[in-house]
Write a protein that holds these residues in place. Structure first.
Motif, PDB file in Angstrom:
ATOM      1  N   GLY A   1       0.791  -1.368   0.061  1.00  0.00           N
ATOM      2  CA  GLY A   1       0.185   0.021   0.204  1.00  0.00           C
ATOM      3  C   GLY A   1       0.688   1.044  -0.038  1.00  0.00           C
ATOM      4  N   PHE A   2       1.844   1.320  -0.799  1.00  0.00           N
ATOM      5  CA  PHE A   2       2.900   2.592  -0.910  1.00  0.00           C
ATOM      6  C   PHE A   2       2.231   3.631  -1.569  1.00  0.00           C
ATOM      7  CE2 PHE A   2       5.434   5.042  -3.398  1.00  0.00           C
ATOM      8  CZ  PHE A   2       6.421   5.447  -2.423  1.00  0.00           C
ATOM      9  N   THR A   3       1.982   4.743  -0.913  1.00  0.00           N
ATOM     10  CA  THR A   3       1.468   6.079  -1.688  1.00  0.00           C
ATOM     11  C   THR A   3       2.772   7.120  -1.904  1.00  0.00           C
ATOM     12  OG1 THR A   3       0.439   7.129   0.021  1.00  0.00           O
ATOM     13  CG2 THR A   3      -0.805   5.502  -1.301  1.00  0.00           C
ATOM     14  N   ILE A   4       2.598   7.915  -2.828  1.00  0.00           N
ATOM     15  CA  ILE A   4       3.803   8.982  -2.918  1.00  0.00           C
ATOM     16  C   ILE A   4       3.337   9.927  -1.965  1.00  0.00           C
ATOM     17  CG2 ILE A   4       2.715  10.329  -4.521  1.00  0.00           C
ATOM     18  CD1 ILE A   4       6.322   9.274  -4.698  1.00  0.00           C
ATOM     19  N   GLU A   5       2.114  10.260  -1.552  1.00  0.00           N
ATOM     20  CA  GLU A   5       1.657  11.326  -0.855  1.00  0.00           C
ATOM     21  C   GLU A   5       2.164  11.009   0.542  1.00  0.00           C
ATOM     22  OE1 GLU A   5      -2.372  12.485   0.491  1.00  0.00           O
ATOM     23  OE2 GLU A   5      -1.899  13.808  -1.404  1.00  0.00           O
ATOM     24  N   ASP A   6       1.865   9.843   1.015  1.00  0.00           N
ATOM     25  CA  ASP A   6       2.215   9.240   2.590  1.00  0.00           C
ATOM     26  C   ASP A   6       3.663   9.319   2.553  1.00  0.00           C
ATOM     27  OD1 ASP A   6       1.686   7.967   4.966  1.00  0.00           O
ATOM     28  OD2 ASP A   6       2.884   6.572   4.168  1.00  0.00           O
ATOM     29  N   TYR A   7       4.428   9.027   1.346  1.00  0.00           N
ATOM     30  CA  TYR A   7       5.918   8.768   1.577  1.00  0.00           C
ATOM     31  C   TYR A   7       6.437  10.185   1.771  1.00  0.00           C
ATOM     32  CZ  TYR A   7      10.184   9.226  -1.243  1.00  0.00           C
ATOM     33  OH  TYR A   7      11.462   9.971  -1.714  1.00  0.00           O
ATOM     34  N   LYS A   8       6.045  11.244   1.088  1.00  0.00           N
ATOM     35  CA  LYS A   8       6.550  12.629   0.981  1.00  0.00           C
ATOM     36  C   LYS A   8       6.022  13.171   2.173  1.00  0.00           C
ATOM     37  CE  LYS A   8       6.953  13.717  -3.678  1.00  0.00           C
ATOM     38  NZ  LYS A   8       6.828  14.809  -5.027  1.00  0.00           N
ATOM     39  N   ILE A   9       5.225  12.963   3.015  1.00  0.00           N
ATOM     40  CA  ILE A   9       4.613  13.406   4.256  1.00  0.00           C
ATOM     41  C   ILE A   9       5.786  13.023   5.310  1.00  0.00           C
ATOM     42  CG2 ILE A   9       2.770  13.405   6.225  1.00  0.00           C
ATOM     43  CD1 ILE A   9       0.947  13.719   3.891  1.00  0.00           C
ATOM     44  N   LYS A  10       6.012  11.678   5.186  1.00  0.00           N
ATOM     45  CA  LYS A  10       6.769  10.984   6.238  1.00  0.00           C
ATOM     46  C   LYS A  10       8.124  11.398   6.046  1.00  0.00           C
ATOM     47  CE  LYS A  10       3.711   8.247   8.288  1.00  0.00           C
ATOM     48  NZ  LYS A  10       2.957   7.531   7.122  1.00  0.00           N
ATOM     49  N   ARG A  11       8.579  11.616   4.748  1.00  0.00           N
ATOM     50  CA  ARG A  11       9.660  12.428   4.323  1.00  0.00           C
ATOM     51  C   ARG A  11      10.099  13.556   5.216  1.00  0.00           C
ATOM     52  NH1 ARG A  11      11.205  13.775  -1.572  1.00  0.00           N
ATOM     53  NH2 ARG A  11       9.714  15.523  -0.994  1.00  0.00           N
ATOM     54  N   LYS A  12       9.260  14.441   5.135  1.00  0.00           N
ATOM     55  CA  LYS A  12       9.153  16.037   5.552  1.00  0.00           C
ATOM     56  C   LYS A  12       9.283  15.723   7.017  1.00  0.00           C
ATOM     57  CE  LYS A  12       5.139  17.723   6.362  1.00  0.00           C
ATOM     58  NZ  LYS A  12       4.668  18.529   7.538  1.00  0.00           N
ATOM     59  N   ASN A  13       8.359  14.821   7.792  1.00  0.00           N
ATOM     60  CA  ASN A  13       8.277  14.954   9.239  1.00  0.00           C
ATOM     61  C   ASN A  13       9.876  14.281   9.614  1.00  0.00           C
ATOM     62  OD1 ASN A  13       5.671  15.565   9.003  1.00  0.00           O
ATOM     63  ND2 ASN A  13       5.129  13.415   9.354  1.00  0.00           N
ATOM     64  N   ALA A  14      10.342  13.521   8.918  1.00  0.00           N
ATOM     65  CA  ALA A  14      11.570  12.901   9.456  1.00  0.00           C
ATOM     66  C   ALA A  14      12.850  13.955   9.245  1.00  0.00           C
ATOM     67  CB  ALA A  14      12.169  11.726   8.512  1.00  0.00           C
ATOM     68  N   ILE A  15      12.780  14.686   8.083  1.00  0.00           N
ATOM     69  CA  ILE A  15      13.914  15.862   8.124  1.00  0.00           C
ATOM     70  C   ILE A  15      13.641  16.770   9.265  1.00  0.00           C
ATOM     71  CG2 ILE A  15      14.624  17.671   6.506  1.00  0.00           C
ATOM     72  CD1 ILE A  15      14.049  15.757   4.208  1.00  0.00           C
ATOM     73  N   ILE A  16      12.326  17.228   9.403  1.00  0.00           N
ATOM     74  CA  ILE A  16      11.974  18.331  10.437  1.00  0.00           C
ATOM     75  C   ILE A  16      12.419  17.634  11.723  1.00  0.00           C
ATOM     76  CG2 ILE A  16      10.241  19.446  11.639  1.00  0.00           C
ATOM     77  CD1 ILE A  16       8.549  19.710   8.903  1.00  0.00           C
ATOM     78  N   ALA A  17      12.194  16.557  12.181  1.00  0.00           N
ATOM     79  CA  ALA A  17      12.334  16.067  13.271  1.00  0.00           C
ATOM     80  C   ALA A  17      13.948  15.966  13.630  1.00  0.00           C
ATOM     81  CB  ALA A  17      11.784  14.608  13.682  1.00  0.00           C
ATOM     82  N   LEU A  18      14.684  15.528  12.608  1.00  0.00           N
ATOM     83  CA  LEU A  18      16.186  15.728  12.643  1.00  0.00           C
ATOM     84  C   LEU A  18      16.702  16.901  12.841  1.00  0.00           C
ATOM     85  CD1 LEU A  18      19.020  14.201  12.068  1.00  0.00           C
ATOM     86  CD2 LEU A  18      18.533  14.375   9.754  1.00  0.00           C
ATOM     87  N   ALA A  19      16.266  17.915  12.204  1.00  0.00           N
ATOM     88  CA  ALA A  19      16.718  19.322  12.103  1.00  0.00           C
ATOM     89  C   ALA A  19      16.551  19.862  13.484  1.00  0.00           C
ATOM     90  CB  ALA A  19      16.179  20.196  10.916  1.00  0.00           C
ATOM     91  N   ASN A  20      15.371  19.711  14.119  1.00  0.00           N
ATOM     92  CA  ASN A  20      14.907  20.051  15.330  1.00  0.00           C
ATOM     93  C   ASN A  20      15.949  19.529  16.533  1.00  0.00           C
ATOM     94  OD1 ASN A  20      12.859  21.837  14.532  1.00  0.00           O
ATOM     95  ND2 ASN A  20      11.292  20.044  14.872  1.00  0.00           N
ATOM     96  N   LEU A  21      16.177  18.394  16.417  1.00  0.00           N
ATOM     97  CA  LEU A  21      17.133  17.462  17.337  1.00  0.00           C
ATOM     98  C   LEU A  21      18.716  18.159  16.994  1.00  0.00           C
ATOM     99  CD1 LEU A  21      17.495  15.296  19.225  1.00  0.00           C
ATOM    100  CD2 LEU A  21      18.194  13.746  17.039  1.00  0.00           C
TER     101      LEU A  21
END
Length: 754
Positions: free
Chosen positions: A576-596
């Motif tokens: 059940g891969f979707t490009i939209e879900d993938y891009k949202i998860k990518r955004k969240n990971a990059i933001i969390a990494l930068a905040n840390l």
């Protein structure tokens, strides 16, 4: 070597210079008219009101900016009125400092925009607190001040109506400029004898900058109706340019490799230097795209990328054909994969150039096919409950409000000691507001920069006024200083303060010639007093140390990395891969990494006794960065339809996710289940070893085919890279688990406390 022409263009076409020129002209033009009629001294509050409102204007969607400016004007007029009415009753002045200090510091809970309004509201309070600017006719003075405030709102409405896309275009352009700088840092991994530790620090620091800018741009672009809802060519092209910048960022992250091993493997060849040089060429092209977006023109390529890339590819193929052996086969496969990624980045850059040349008739076909609302940054709702929830000593905003209020009270009390000879009370209060920030590390840094900038600017201004007596030349310097001050206020605080001091000195000289010695003494003396107050209060009064936030940020980063990996691996599992879900998860990971990472960087500026578990936190930041980068590398295969049955993806997925779940469990103080331990010890049944052995035998028998298609890569090389990336993600996750176990041991075997 720096391209100074490009650096100059980047600066003068930026949103900061554009905004600075608008603020300066909006402030100075009325001054010229008033000075012409001999009314400048009498109406000095008009340009002052204009400047204050202008400084609250933060990048963002039109409606939010307009509403914030209107709210700022109401706050400024109300504060000026109340301050003017109670200025002679000391007990009421103290009361207004407490009420306004707390309220206007606390409204920062609603975001940066209202935080800016709150800070400038306290500056207005400082200006009007002793009535030295209002004179005898308070009503007239307040009307002049209110008119100046309203003047900037009028300027804003006119400019944004004429150029509705300007800010978005400049911010998207700045995203590309930051990506170009990021690529230049990554390119340095391929130069001779790189400093790996220094480069890793630079990569992490740049990631923080990119994340902050992406968040600001995301709000501006996705909440601007003319861009999201309109079907004009400009709106659609800007949206595509922004989304492409996100994809390009991910592609740049995928170039993470074992650089030390790479340097050792090819130290006797110039292939890595050639890659370094070509990546810098690519960075120049991305810079060119960014500058063109900031200016608002169509970008044209600077270089023939096909020719440059063909040269690098040809060198690689020649080197491979001459030197490949069964022993170094895997090294060449890694290098081939890197070149393939470079080919993809080049294609991305060429595609971005093509967007500039889109036919107007094609604009409607440029659909993003994404639900853009899901990508908007989260923000606090504008309701009273949010404010109430922060009326507690556990709230960082409340603690900051208490510190600001106490510092303002101390600053005001200092001004009552007339024997100290303080000539400008408001300078102390304004400096306190400017320096004192929620984080101790930022307060400390700003304190020093403010002092150095003020002293340097005061000396330069003194020399200018001592030797130059031509008013037209002094006025030109004043204009130039104002533009540079407002342009550098966000990114170069020392220089902003230096130029601010120069234009303040020159302004006072025009208003009251001959008082330069008094202004020089007062400005430096008041800045030193304010600096001491701000530093002492930030250290002693309800300080917020970064180590208290480490755990929450570590949890968020670990959770976001797990979700990002799950989204990517689902493509390989047909789950059940979707490009939209993938891009949202990518955004969240990059933001969390930068905040840390940002939290860790601030921690480095704190007192040594507050840098708790510093080494462990640094290891966690480094492993988090690698995990996000390696997952980004794996994600490059999710957009292909090719299958990889030779890789036991299901076992790899269970194995890696089990390790990541263990990290989350340890961070949350939970027990690690036996199931997770078992899953993390799985041995994936890959067919890679047999295929590699078969290929090595072919090479041994001199079967090296001279295939030179730079756009194609052998299936075996792809398999090898996928396997290596999965192995790297697992190894990093395992390393991060050890880091967390060490973190737990340092908390004396008790549940983790923040």
């Amino acid at each position: 070597m720096k391209n100074y022409s490009a650096e100059f263009k980047k600066f003068i076409t930026s949103q900061y210079v554009y905004s600075a020129i608008r603020i300066t002209l909006a402030t100075v033009l009325p001054c010229l008219v008033l000075a012409h009629f001999g009314l400048l001294k009498e109406y000095f509050l008009f340009p002052l009101g204009t400047a204050f409102v202008a400084l609250t204007d933060q990048p963002g969607p039109f409606i939010r900016r307009r509403n914030a400016l209107a709210f700022a004007i109401i706050c400024f007029i109300l504060i000026a009125l109340i301050a003017s009415m109670v200025m002679n009753i000391k007990s009421l002045v103290v009361a207004e400092i407490i009420i306004f200090g707390m309220f206007f510091s606390l409204i920062g809970v609603y975001g940066q925009r209202l935080a800016a309004v709150g800070s400038l509201s306290l500056v207005v309070l400082a200006i009007f607190i002793d009535g030295h600017l209002t004179g005898d006719n308070i009503l007239k003075s307040l009307l002049i001040f209110a008119s100046g405030c309203a003047w900037f709102l009028l300027i804003f409405l006119v400019v944004t109506t004429i150029q509705p896309y300007k800010l978005s275009s400049q911010m998207i352009g700045e995203n590309y400029l930051q990506l170009a700088e990021f690529l230049k840092i990554k390119a340095n991994y391929y130069q001779k004898n790189p400093d790996f530790a220094k480069l890793t620090s630079q990569v992490i620091a740049k990631q923080i900058e990119i994340k902050n800018l992406q968040e600001e741009t995301r709000e501006t672009v996705l909440k601007t109706r003319t861009i999201v809802n309109e079907s004009t060519t400009t709106s659609r092209l800007l949206m595509l340019m922004f989304l492409n910048s996100m994809d390009l960022h991910e592609k740049l992250m995928t170039s993470e490799s074992d650089y030390q091993k790479l340097q050792q493997s090819f130290e006797n060849s110039t292939i890595l230097v050639k890659i370094h040089d070509y990546l810098n060429v690519l960075a120049e092209e991305i810079t060119n795209i960014g500058i063109s977006l900031q200016i608002g023109t169509k970008a044209k390529p600077l270089f023939n990328l096909e020719s440059e890339l063909a040269s690098v590819n040809a060198y690689y193929f020649d080197l491979r054909n001459k030197q490949i052996t069964p022993n170094n086969l895997e090294n060449f496969m890694i290098l081939r994969q890197i070149l393939m990624r470079i080919n993809e980045i080049t294609k991305e850059v060429n595609d971005i150039y093509k967007i500039f040349t889109q036919n107007v008739k094609l604009a409607k076909s440029l659909s993003t096919a994404l639900d853009l609302k899901k990508f908007m940054p989260t923000e606090e709702k504008m309701n009273v409950q949010v404010l109430r929830n922060n009326l507690s000593f556990s709230s960082l905003h409340f603690r900051h409000a208490v510190r600001i209020t106490i510092a303002l009270l101390i600053g005001y009390l200092f001004s009552l000691f007339h024997f100290l000879g303080i000539g400008h009370t408001y300078w102390i209060l304004i400096t306190v507001v400017a320096i004192l920030k929620p984080a101790y590390s930022i307060t400390k840094q700003r304190n020093l920069l403010r002092l150095y900038g003020t002293v340097s600017g005061a000396i330069i201004a003194y020399v200018i006024l001592y030797f130059i007596h031509i008013n037209s030349l002094l006025f030109s310097i004043l204009l130039f200083s104002m533009i540079l001050c407002f342009s550098l206020l966000k990114g170069r605080y020392f220089w902003a303060v230096l130029f601010m001091t120069i234009y303040i000195f020159l302004s006072f000289n025009f208003l009251s010639p001959g008082n330069i010695d008094v202004i020089f003494k007062d400005r430096i003396f008041d800045t030193i007093i304010a600096g001491i107050i701000a530093f002492t209060v930030s250290y002693l009064i309800l300080p917020v140390w970064e180590h208290t936030q480490n755990l929450d940020l570590m949890k968020k980063s670990a959770e976001s990395n797990l979700q990002y990996f799950e989204s990517v691996i689902s493509k390989f599992l047909d789950a059940g891969f979707t490009i939209e879900d993938y891009k949202i998860k990518r955004k969240n990971a990059i933001i969390a990494l930068a905040n840390l990472s940002d939290n860790f960087q601030r921690m480095l500026s704190e007192p040594k006794n507050q840098q708790k578990k510093l080494e462990v936190i640094h290891q966690f930041v480094a492993t988090s960065h690698l995990m996000t980068a390696y997952t980004a590398s794996l994600s490059q295969y999710v957009k292909k339809n090719e299958k990889y049955p030779e890789i036991d993806v299901e076992s790899w997925s269970k194995k890696i996710e089990a390790e990541m779940h263990q990290i989350s469990a340890l961070l949350n103080g939970e027990k690690v289940t036996e199931t997770l331990r078992m899953d993390s010890r799985l041995k994936p049944d890959d067919e890679l070893e047999e295929l590699l052995l078969q290929r090595k035998n072919e090479i041994e028998e001199n079967e090296v085919l001279d295939r030179r298609d730079p756009d194609k890569i052998s299936h075996l090389t792809e398999l090898k890279n996928i396997h290596d990336v999965l192995e790297l993600i697992y190894d990093v996750a395992k390393e991060q688990k050890k880091v967390i176990e060490k973190y737990r041991n340092e908390t004396t075997s008790t549940p983790l406390q923040s």
